[in-house]
Design an enzyme around this catalytic site. Sequence first.
Site, PDB file in Angstrom:
ATOM      1  N   SER A 164       0.871  -1.189   0.000  1.00  0.00           N
ATOM      2  CA  SER A 164       0.000   0.000   0.000  1.00  0.00           C
ATOM      3  C   SER A 164       0.891   1.216   0.000  1.00  0.00           C
ATOM      4  O   SER A 164       1.765   1.332   0.855  1.00  0.00           O
ATOM      5  CB  SER A 164      -0.855  -0.012   1.263  1.00  0.00           C
ATOM      6  OG  SER A 164      -1.280   1.291   1.567  1.00  0.00           O
ATOM      7  N   ASP A 166       0.127   4.153   0.767  1.00  0.00           N
ATOM      8  CA  ASP A 166      -0.259   5.151   1.773  1.00  0.00           C
ATOM      9  C   ASP A 166       0.462   5.028   3.112  1.00  0.00           C
ATOM     10  O   ASP A 166       0.376   5.929   3.934  1.00  0.00           O
ATOM     11  CB  ASP A 166      -1.759   5.035   2.070  1.00  0.00           C
ATOM     12  CG  ASP A 166      -2.611   5.461   0.895  1.00  0.00           C
ATOM     13  OD1 ASP A 166      -2.038   5.979  -0.074  1.00  0.00           O
ATOM     14  OD2 ASP A 166      -3.835   5.272   0.959  1.00  0.00           O
ATOM     15  N   MET A 208      -1.747  11.457  -2.466  1.00  0.00           N
ATOM     16  CA  MET A 208      -2.661  10.400  -2.008  1.00  0.00           C
ATOM     17  C   MET A 208      -2.671  10.285  -0.494  1.00  0.00           C
ATOM     18  O   MET A 208      -1.734  10.721   0.179  1.00  0.00           O
ATOM     19  CB  MET A 208      -2.259   9.076  -2.639  1.00  0.00           C
ATOM     20  CG  MET A 208      -2.679   8.983  -4.089  1.00  0.00           C
ATOM     21  SD  MET A 208      -2.317   7.363  -4.761  1.00  0.00           S
ATOM     22  CE  MET A 208      -3.056   7.495  -6.387  1.00  0.00           C
TER      23      MET A 208
END
Length: 747
Positions: A164, A166, A208
Amino acid sequence: MPVQSPGDRGGPARPTSLAVLTSGGDAAGMNAAVRAVARTGAHIGLPVYAVIEGLQGLVDGGDAIRLLTSDDVGGILHQGGTVLGTARCEAFRTRDGRRRAARNLLEHGIDALVVIGGDGSLTGAEIFREEWPGLVEELVGAGDVDPAVAAAHPRLTIVGLVGSIDNDMYGTDMTIGADTALHRITEAIDAIHSTASSHQRSFVIEVMGRNCGYLALMSAVAAGANWVLIPESPPDTDDWAETMCETLAEGRQIGRRSNLVIVAEGARDRHGRPITASQVKEILEEGLGEDTRITSLGHVQRGGAPSAFDRYLSTLLGHAAVEQLAYSPGGESKLIGIRENHIVSSPLTECVEKTREVASVIADRDYDTAMDMRGGSFRDSFRMIRTMVRAHPHAPVPGRRRLRLVVLHGGGPAPGMNTAVRVAVRVGIDLGHTVLAARRGFRGLKNGDFEEMDWMSVSSWVSRGGAELGTSRFIPRGDDVEAVASQLEAHQIDGVLMIGGWSGYQAAYALHSRRHEYPALTTPIVCLPASINNDLPRSEISIGADTALNSIVTDVDKIKQSAVASGRCFVVEVMGRDCGYLALMSGLATGAERVYLPEEGVSLSDLQTDVTDLRERFAGGKRLGLFIRSEHVDDIYTTSFIHSLFQREGGGLFEVRQAILGHVQQGGDPSPFDRTQATRLASECVNYLVEQAVAETPASAFIGLQSRSVEFTPLDELPSLIEPTAHRPLLQEWMALRPVAQIMARS
Ligand code: ADP
């Protein structure tokens, strides 16, 4: 590690074979993890299957599940995205879909899965594991699976790795892909910075992160942004827009040429209302009357070649995942992550639950708890950015002594030195002190070559490679020490911050050890590790090493691509002096078959074994070879010696080329990690100096990053922590990764 199944000890039997899949959003580094799974499986004799297109491949079966050999995963380490493919899969959300998946796995005798994905994929996988016995029973009942096959696979073992960008998962300090995303964002902001400065423009950059401000915050620290908006910590007040405009306007008045505001996708105000990039643009246009542009980085953040960190982190995670499956099968699903610089396994369900808890805490507007859940260094970084964005320092506190601190370098240049100086200068001034800089290291200190720094003198140093103050390997000896002492006295210096490497540490120690002769030398000295060699004690990583590693990895990628003709073997020499850190880690990150480390040396018989091995492998169809040699491995068996030996003894099966990477490794703009670490360490060092300068008996020390927390070690201990005859610490934890590098290369 000896292969012993817990089954031998009466625990659940080792899986018969395992499958690996990538699911959810793609992330750079997934391929490195897949490669490590395949190679570790081969090493311990566990067949590995690949599932194509994520969970959809499990449901579809057939060709989507295929054997994955060690050879299949050659040449994928440097590729972004995932070679296995990934897809969203609605069918897997249904029991029927998962039953089909179970049947497809049993067809191949697979009862263990390594799932590389985000919290959605990992949740789905855990549901699958819980349901497995029931699903298998249903399949037997329907005549789809033979009862004997079902009996041989009573349980499914799952290990999850978090892919991921993030960095939003509990249970791991870093997720696969986050570091690469930070590289992409920082490169983009650096580029925007130069155009924004040229036109004196304002830019709003959207990055993001729906529930996690990691990318926004760290890129703001790394790129020297002027304002950042993240989900976890919305602006304190309702008139934040005016405060932001005022700060940016003041910045213009003092000569800042660009305004960069970073907005995380999930940014919000205190009431939970979204703050969007276009809203910020309007605010800036109205409040400042300036031409403002929005750059939404979008999918650029996901793409591109993985950073060095993502390559070796994913390799270590993939390796650990297979070990977990093989040696501790059964039981609840596990998540393998990195915490405090160690690879650890945690209960997967708990990690998913805690991750979702942060999202709900944010939704409930309990921002203090959200920041607490992110951990101390996240909060520190947020606090730091609030100091850095100021146009002016805080007014000095009346009655507080104004100290005179000096900052200087020592040793070779390391990317990130300027970043550290920038922070030291601003934090020092913000605390109400005077900060001086000494030019060209300890030579400048000896000659009294000082210059007073002001708030704007370090403007845009955050991203600048090299060492603006200059550095040298000069170590004061004999009469030099007296000269330094008299300069410290003449300039009334209250504290010295040395940002540098080996000779900087030696120089600091040389002064400190003669403090009984010269009272001026009782002035506290603090050393901040900045050396690409990563050869400094009590610090797991020094500033500059990550940039150097990325530079090596990029160069080796190119070198490998240059081998258009097959049958080529490269011997690449990297820096590091007496420390093999760069060689080992770049070996892990580039897929070298062999690394030569100064810690181990090399003998003629080693080289003979290597060349014989190489001949066999090329005779067996190998097309490309890569050897990495650390510069100080051996005086006689030099890079060109090895090159000639391999060429001569290669039996005409391959050609050998050598590449000495040289000083490019010391140059370049610092990587995001080096910038954020430099920021953190420099701020800690200034606080330490200020504390010591007013103490009754001031102490001198060196700072180091130890398991993610920063610690100070008394300077007196330096000699007892380093090798007597080599430039490296006695304890080098990263040497524990040596066996993984061997497995990756040999299997
Ligand atoms: P990520 O893994 O990146 O969080 P998603 O949330 O899109 O990505 O999930 C990827 C896939 O995982 C979904 O398409 C679905 O197949 C599966 N999945 C997600 N949540 C569940 C669930 N609660 N039950 C079963 N499968 C799920």
